[in-house]
Design an enzyme around this catalytic site. Sequence first.
Site, short mmCIF file in Angstrom:
data_model
loop_
_atom_site.label_atom_id
_atom_site.label_comp_id
_atom_site.label_asym_id
_atom_site.label_seq_id
_atom_site.Cartn_x
_atom_site.Cartn_y
_atom_site.Cartn_z
N HIS A 1 24.34 17.46 63.03
CA HIS A 1 24.62 18.03 64.33
C HIS A 1 23.35 18.02 65.16
CE1 HIS A 1 23.73 21.73 61.81
NE2 HIS A 1 22.75 21.72 62.70
P1 TYD Z 1 26.20 24.66 59.02
O1 TYD Z 1 25.52 24.52 60.31
O2 TYD Z 1 27.52 23.97 58.86
O3 TYD Z 1 25.26 24.22 57.79
P2 TYD Z 1 24.45 22.86 57.50
O4 TYD Z 1 23.63 22.56 58.72
O5 TYD Z 1 23.63 23.20 56.30
O6 TYD Z 1 25.39 21.75 57.20
O7 TYD Z 1 26.37 26.21 58.69
C1 TYD Z 1 27.10 26.68 57.56
C2 TYD Z 1 27.71 28.02 57.92
O8 TYD Z 1 26.71 29.01 58.13
C3 TYD Z 1 28.55 27.96 59.17
O9 TYD Z 1 29.71 28.76 58.95
C4 TYD Z 1 27.69 28.61 60.22
C5 TYD Z 1 26.85 29.61 59.41
N1 TYD Z 1 25.51 29.86 59.96
C6 TYD Z 1 25.18 31.12 60.44
O10 TYD Z 1 26.01 32.05 60.44
N2 TYD Z 1 23.92 31.36 60.89
C7 TYD Z 1 22.98 30.38 60.91
O11 TYD Z 1 21.83 30.65 61.33
C8 TYD Z 1 23.31 29.06 60.43
C9 TYD Z 1 22.31 27.96 60.44
C10 TYD Z 1 24.60 28.86 59.95
#
Ligand code: TYD
Length: 130
Positions: A47
Amino acid sequence: MAVVEHNILGDHRGKLVAIESAVDVPFEIKRVFYIYGTEPGIPRGQHSHFKTKQYLIAVNGSCKVTLDNGSKKETFFLNSPNIALFQDAMIWGEMHDFSKDCVLLVLASDHYKESDYIRNYEDFLLEVNK
Ligand code: TYD
């Protein structure tokens, strides 16, 4: 987007790396999170953010991070607690090739807000080419 090598402090007892907000990191740190226990072969991230800037450090183990500005991709190998990678806003990022023991620390410039995410690559390309 560049890899930064931080000084390793410490003495005969062991090592230490110090990172100060807006001094060693090019923004005020508002949030810290870490990624670990990633299953083998699984990429994460995939992303971009409209505003949030990030600073990534593999404090244990190793992983690769591919950054993409919409026209050029570059892959970085993070394999030491004193090596950091700055990911600016509006840069697509993917973390991959995590070692089993990898703990990837991320310092972020903003609080978590889902509306700051661009999770679709085609949407990201439309945004950067605006
Ligand atoms: P996600 O962005 O999908 O993880 P990655 O980048 O590792 O693939 O985030 C996973 C989950 O965590 C999603 O439900 C959003 C939540 N999240 C938070 O609540 N706070 C945060 O600071 C981050 C980075 C994620």
